[in-house]
Design a protein around this motif. Structure first.
Motif: not given
Length: 139
Positions: A16-21, A27-28, A30-37, A61-69
């Motif tokens: 997941y990506e963001m463009n901001g402060p 928060k990004l 938190d979103k990734l970790n929530g989806i992982i769970c 961008l906060a992410g993981i190896h693509s094959e795990l997503a």
């Protein structure tokens, strides 16, 4: 700061990506970790990649190896090209990441390569917490 040189083959990060402060980055994660769970994914590594900075805003961008997503919705994929990286473990928590990147980029013994640098969070299954490394592309 101890460093090492690593050579990696290209790989793809999906997340997941963001463009901001910079204050929005947790928060990004938190979103990734929530989806992982939610999806029951079991990554042992995750990546924080700054794609750009302008006027105090981070494109990140906060992410993981693509094959795990597989099955993650509304994600972005990013190819990390093959090449050499200088790597250092971050001591002192996430607050120390900028200083670690700065030290690697100022290392007089290496020539920087135009590519993505990233934070690598290492969290083996069953472990408590995680380790953080910074990776900077070099010639």
């Amino acid at each position: 700061m101890e460093t090492r040189i690593e050579h990696v083959e290209q790989f793809t990060v999906k997340g997941y990506e963001m463009n901001g402060p910079v204050t929005e980055i947790p928060k990004l994660w938190d979103k990734l970790n929530g989806i992982i769970c939610e999806k029951g994914a079991t990554p042992e590594e995750s990546f924080g990649i700054t794609l750009g900075m302008e006027n105090g805003n981070f494109h990140y961008l906060a992410g993981i190896h693509s094959e795990l997503a597989e099955g993650f919705m509304d994600t972005k994929e990013l190819l990390i090209p093959s090449g050499k990286f200088i790597v250092a473990k971050v001591e002192g928590g996430v607050e120390a990441i900028p200083a670690a990147f700065d030290a690697l980029m100022r290392n007089p013994d290496v020539t920087l390569r135009h590519s993505y640098g990233f934070e690598l969070y290492i969290h083996p299954i069953g472990s408590e917490g995680y380790e953080t490394e910074v990776w900077v592309a070099i010639e």
